[in-house]
Motif scaffolding. Structure first.
Motif, PDB file in Angstrom:
ATOM      1  N   ASP A 120       8.905  72.855  29.784  1.00  0.00           N
ATOM      2  CA  ASP A 120      10.235  72.900  30.406  1.00  0.00           C
ATOM      3  C   ASP A 120      10.549  71.660  31.243  1.00  0.00           C
ATOM      4  OD1 ASP A 120      10.614  75.400  29.297  1.00  0.00           O
ATOM      5  OD2 ASP A 120      10.343  76.501  31.178  1.00  0.00           O
ATOM      6  N   ILE A 121       9.528  70.927  31.628  1.00  0.00           N
ATOM      7  CA  ILE A 121       9.758  69.787  32.517  1.00  0.00           C
ATOM      8  C   ILE A 121       9.506  68.442  31.840  1.00  0.00           C
ATOM      9  CG2 ILE A 121       9.226  71.178  34.543  1.00  0.00           C
ATOM     10  CD1 ILE A 121       6.830  68.460  33.727  1.00  0.00           C
ATOM     11  N   VAL A 122       8.950  68.450  30.633  1.00  0.00           N
ATOM     12  CA  VAL A 122       8.493  67.214  29.996  1.00  0.00           C
ATOM     13  C   VAL A 122       9.631  66.200  29.807  1.00  0.00           C
ATOM     14  CG1 VAL A 122       8.703  67.955  27.579  1.00  0.00           C
ATOM     15  CG2 VAL A 122       6.907  66.346  28.244  1.00  0.00           C
ATOM     16  N   ARG A 123      10.821  66.665  29.565  1.00  0.00           N
ATOM     17  CA  ARG A 123      11.945  65.725  29.355  1.00  0.00           C
ATOM     18  C   ARG A 123      12.330  64.993  30.641  1.00  0.00           C
ATOM     19  NH1 ARG A 123      14.191  70.684  29.840  1.00  0.00           N
ATOM     20  NH2 ARG A 123      15.954  70.896  31.248  1.00  0.00           N
ATOM     21  N   ASP A 124      11.875  65.502  31.777  1.00  0.00           N
ATOM     22  CA  ASP A 124      12.207  64.901  33.066  1.00  0.00           C
ATOM     23  C   ASP A 124      11.118  63.983  33.616  1.00  0.00           C
ATOM     24  OD1 ASP A 124      14.830  66.119  33.792  1.00  0.00           O
ATOM     25  OD2 ASP A 124      13.686  67.974  33.523  1.00  0.00           O
ATOM     26  N   LEU A 125      10.035  63.794  32.883  1.00  0.00           N
ATOM     27  CA  LEU A 125       8.951  62.927  33.358  1.00  0.00           C
ATOM     28  C   LEU A 125       9.476  61.523  33.625  1.00  0.00           C
ATOM     29  CD1 LEU A 125       6.069  63.959  30.934  1.00  0.00           C
ATOM     30  CD2 LEU A 125       6.320  64.581  33.336  1.00  0.00           C
ATOM     31  N   CYS A 126       8.984  60.894  34.677  1.00  0.00           N
ATOM     32  CA  CYS A 126       9.460  59.547  35.019  1.00  0.00           C
ATOM     33  C   CYS A 126       8.752  58.467  34.201  1.00  0.00           C
ATOM     34  CB  CYS A 126       9.361  59.290  36.520  1.00  0.00           C
ATOM     35  SG  CYS A 126       7.701  59.249  37.182  1.00  0.00           S
ATOM     36  N   ILE A 127       7.683  58.818  33.488  1.00  0.00           N
ATOM     37  CA  ILE A 127       7.028  57.895  32.555  1.00  0.00           C
ATOM     38  C   ILE A 127       6.617  58.674  31.306  1.00  0.00           C
ATOM     39  CG2 ILE A 127       6.148  56.387  34.386  1.00  0.00           C
ATOM     40  CD1 ILE A 127       3.340  57.554  33.842  1.00  0.00           C
ATOM     41  N   ARG A 128       6.389  57.936  30.230  1.00  0.00           N
ATOM     42  CA  ARG A 128       5.887  58.557  29.007  1.00  0.00           C
ATOM     43  C   ARG A 128       4.396  58.803  29.147  1.00  0.00           C
ATOM     44  NH1 ARG A 128       9.114  59.094  25.083  1.00  0.00           N
ATOM     45  NH2 ARG A 128      10.271  57.741  23.765  1.00  0.00           N
ATOM     46  N   LEU A 129       3.959  59.970  28.698  1.00  0.00           N
ATOM     47  CA  LEU A 129       2.541  60.300  28.731  1.00  0.00           C
ATOM     48  C   LEU A 129       2.064  60.622  27.325  1.00  0.00           C
ATOM     49  CD1 LEU A 129       2.472  62.692  31.834  1.00  0.00           C
ATOM     50  CD2 LEU A 129       1.801  60.296  31.765  1.00  0.00           C
ATOM     51  N   ASP A 130       1.009  59.929  26.880  1.00  0.00           N
ATOM     52  CA  ASP A 130       0.419  60.277  25.592  1.00  0.00           C
ATOM     53  C   ASP A 130      -0.476  61.506  25.791  1.00  0.00           C
ATOM     54  OD1 ASP A 130      -1.987  59.354  26.712  1.00  0.00           O
ATOM     55  OD2 ASP A 130      -1.927  57.451  25.623  1.00  0.00           O
ATOM     56  N   ASP A 131      -1.087  61.983  24.718  1.00  0.00           N
ATOM     57  CA  ASP A 131      -1.896  63.199  24.802  1.00  0.00           C
ATOM     58  C   ASP A 131      -3.073  63.047  25.760  1.00  0.00           C
ATOM     59  OD1 ASP A 131      -0.206  64.529  23.074  1.00  0.00           O
ATOM     60  OD2 ASP A 131      -1.436  64.163  21.294  1.00  0.00           O
ATOM     61  N   GLU A 132      -3.691  61.873  25.774  1.00  0.00           N
ATOM     62  CA  GLU A 132      -4.820  61.641  26.679  1.00  0.00           C
ATOM     63  C   GLU A 132      -4.355  61.687  28.138  1.00  0.00           C
ATOM     64  OE1 GLU A 132      -8.031  58.139  27.744  1.00  0.00           O
ATOM     65  OE2 GLU A 132      -7.169  58.169  25.732  1.00  0.00           O
ATOM     66  N   ALA A 133      -3.216  61.073  28.407  1.00  0.00           N
ATOM     67  CA  ALA A 133      -2.681  61.074  29.775  1.00  0.00           C
ATOM     68  C   ALA A 133      -2.265  62.487  30.199  1.00  0.00           C
ATOM     69  CB  ALA A 133      -1.506  60.111  29.884  1.00  0.00           C
ATOM     70  N   LYS A 134      -1.722  63.257  29.272  1.00  0.00           N
ATOM     71  CA  LYS A 134      -1.366  64.649  29.595  1.00  0.00           C
ATOM     72  C   LYS A 134      -2.610  65.456  29.945  1.00  0.00           C
ATOM     73  CE  LYS A 134       2.747  64.857  26.718  1.00  0.00           C
ATOM     74  NZ  LYS A 134       3.308  65.372  25.454  1.00  0.00           N
ATOM     75  N   ALA A 135      -3.679  65.253  29.170  1.00  0.00           N
ATOM     76  CA  ALA A 135      -4.932  65.960  29.463  1.00  0.00           C
ATOM     77  C   ALA A 135      -5.436  65.587  30.858  1.00  0.00           C
ATOM     78  CB  ALA A 135      -5.974  65.647  28.392  1.00  0.00           C
ATOM     79  N   LEU A 136      -5.357  64.307  31.209  1.00  0.00           N
ATOM     80  CA  LEU A 136      -5.744  63.859  32.556  1.00  0.00           C
ATOM     81  C   LEU A 136      -4.863  64.507  33.620  1.00  0.00           C
ATOM     82  CD1 LEU A 136      -6.444  60.015  32.355  1.00  0.00           C
ATOM     83  CD2 LEU A 136      -8.013  61.788  33.138  1.00  0.00           C
ATOM     84  N   LEU A 137      -3.570  64.590  33.335  1.00  0.00           N
ATOM     85  CA  LEU A 137      -2.620  65.182  34.273  1.00  0.00           C
ATOM     86  C   LEU A 137      -2.986  66.636  34.571  1.00  0.00           C
ATOM     87  CD1 LEU A 137       0.053  65.014  35.886  1.00  0.00           C
ATOM     88  CD2 LEU A 137       1.210  65.706  33.780  1.00  0.00           C
ATOM     89  N   PHE A 138      -3.327  67.397  33.536  1.00  0.00           N
ATOM     90  CA  PHE A 138      -3.680  68.806  33.743  1.00  0.00           C
ATOM     91  C   PHE A 138      -4.973  68.934  34.544  1.00  0.00           C
ATOM     92  CE2 PHE A 138      -1.132  69.286  29.689  1.00  0.00           C
ATOM     93  CZ  PHE A 138       0.014  69.706  30.349  1.00  0.00           C
ATOM     94  N   LEU A 139      -5.943  68.054  34.275  1.00  0.00           N
ATOM     95  CA  LEU A 139      -7.175  68.046  35.072  1.00  0.00           C
ATOM     96  C   LEU A 139      -6.875  67.678  36.530  1.00  0.00           C
ATOM     97  CD1 LEU A 139      -9.817  66.312  32.760  1.00  0.00           C
ATOM     98  CD2 LEU A 139      -9.903  68.642  33.664  1.00  0.00           C
ATOM     99  N   ALA A 140      -6.015  66.677  36.698  1.00  0.00           N
ATOM    100  CA  ALA A 140      -5.648  66.249  38.046  1.00  0.00           C
ATOM    101  C   ALA A 140      -4.972  67.383  38.804  1.00  0.00           C
ATOM    102  CB  ALA A 140      -4.722  65.026  37.976  1.00  0.00           C
ATOM    103  N   ASP A 141      -4.075  68.081  38.150  1.00  0.00           N
ATOM    104  CA  ASP A 141      -3.367  69.179  38.799  1.00  0.00           C
ATOM    105  C   ASP A 141      -4.321  70.324  39.140  1.00  0.00           C
ATOM    106  OD1 ASP A 141      -0.959  70.317  39.832  1.00  0.00           O
ATOM    107  OD2 ASP A 141      -0.847  71.609  38.057  1.00  0.00           O
ATOM    108  N   ALA A 142      -5.407  70.436  38.382  1.00  0.00           N
ATOM    109  CA  ALA A 142      -6.416  71.458  38.659  1.00  0.00           C
ATOM    110  C   ALA A 142      -7.334  71.063  39.809  1.00  0.00           C
ATOM    111  CB  ALA A 142      -7.233  71.737  37.397  1.00  0.00           C
ATOM    112  N   GLY A 143      -7.188  69.819  40.314  1.00  0.00           N
ATOM    113  CA  GLY A 143      -7.939  69.406  41.482  1.00  0.00           C
ATOM    114  C   GLY A 143      -9.100  68.473  41.234  1.00  0.00           C
ATOM    115  N   HIS A 144      -9.252  67.933  40.038  1.00  0.00           N
ATOM    116  CA  HIS A 144     -10.353  67.012  39.739  1.00  0.00           C
ATOM    117  C   HIS A 144     -10.032  65.622  40.283  1.00  0.00           C
ATOM    118  CE1 HIS A 144     -11.078  70.285  36.932  1.00  0.00           C
ATOM    119  NE2 HIS A 144     -12.348  69.917  36.948  1.00  0.00           N
ATOM    120  N   ALA A 145     -10.835  65.186  41.239  1.00  0.00           N
ATOM    121  CA  ALA A 145     -10.565  63.931  41.956  1.00  0.00           C
ATOM    122  C   ALA A 145     -10.547  62.719  41.035  1.00  0.00           C
ATOM    123  CB  ALA A 145     -11.582  63.733  43.073  1.00  0.00           C
ATOM    124  N   GLU A 146     -11.482  62.618  40.109  1.00  0.00           N
ATOM    125  CA  GLU A 146     -11.506  61.457  39.218  1.00  0.00           C
ATOM    126  C   GLU A 146     -10.239  61.403  38.368  1.00  0.00           C
ATOM    127  OE1 GLU A 146     -14.312  59.248  35.884  1.00  0.00           O
ATOM    128  OE2 GLU A 146     -14.994  61.128  36.758  1.00  0.00           O
TER     129      GLU A 146
END
Length: 156
Positions: free
Chosen positions: A46-72
């Motif tokens: 629902d929010i992907v069209r509003d992203l301020c940058i393009r994210l490929d699949d690898e970056a999306k996977a990182l984003l979900f990990l980051a949102d889950a609290g993974h510091a790296e």
């Protein structure tokens, strides 16, 4: 079906909390059950069209990990946003990683404060974050601190 916290959505879309709550109220965005931390969770699609940058699949996977609290992952996502010249979003992720003691993020966050990049310029906070990174053994931060305080040995 991927989900993401409202706080992360605000950072990665550069839209206000008020805007997202309005969209939730208008049922343009699906609000899911709160997570274990009590955060409001939204459907990523629902929010992907509003992203301020393009994210490929690898970056999306990182984003979900980051949102889950993974510091790296938070540090890596912060660097993605810095590279895309979106410093406010970068600071959000770097701050999250730095608060967990991740030295790379501390050093980068210190640089953001020194330059006023994504945050108001604050040399005290810059020095604090760089010193914390240096205390953790971060090589670049150690060099930066050494440059500020070039002590010489008495034996010289």
């Amino acid at each position: 079906m991927q989900s993401i916290s409202l706080e992360a959505v605000i950072a990665i879309t550069e839209r206000s909390k008020r805007t997202w709550w309005r969209r939730i109220a208008e049922q343009k965005v699906h609000r899911l059950a709160k997570d274990a931390g009590g955060r409001t969770i939204l459907l990523f699609d629902d929010i992907v069209r509003d992203l301020c940058i393009r994210l490929d699949d690898e970056a999306k996977a990182l984003l979900f990990l980051a949102d889950a609290g993974h510091a790296e992952a938070q540090n890596e996502v912060g660097q993605l946003f810095l590279a895309a010249e979106k410093p406010e979003a970068a600071v959000y992720w770097l701050s999250a990683a730095a608060e967990q003691g991740y030295a790379d993020a501390m050093q980068l966050l210190g640089g953001c404060y020194a330059a006023g990049q994504g945050v108001p310029k604050d040399l005290n906070l810059s020095l604090m974050w760089i010193a914390k990174a240096a205390a953790g053994g971060h090589v670049i931060a150690l060099s930066q601190i050494a440059g500020l305080f070039p002590f010489r040995s008495v034996a010289q």
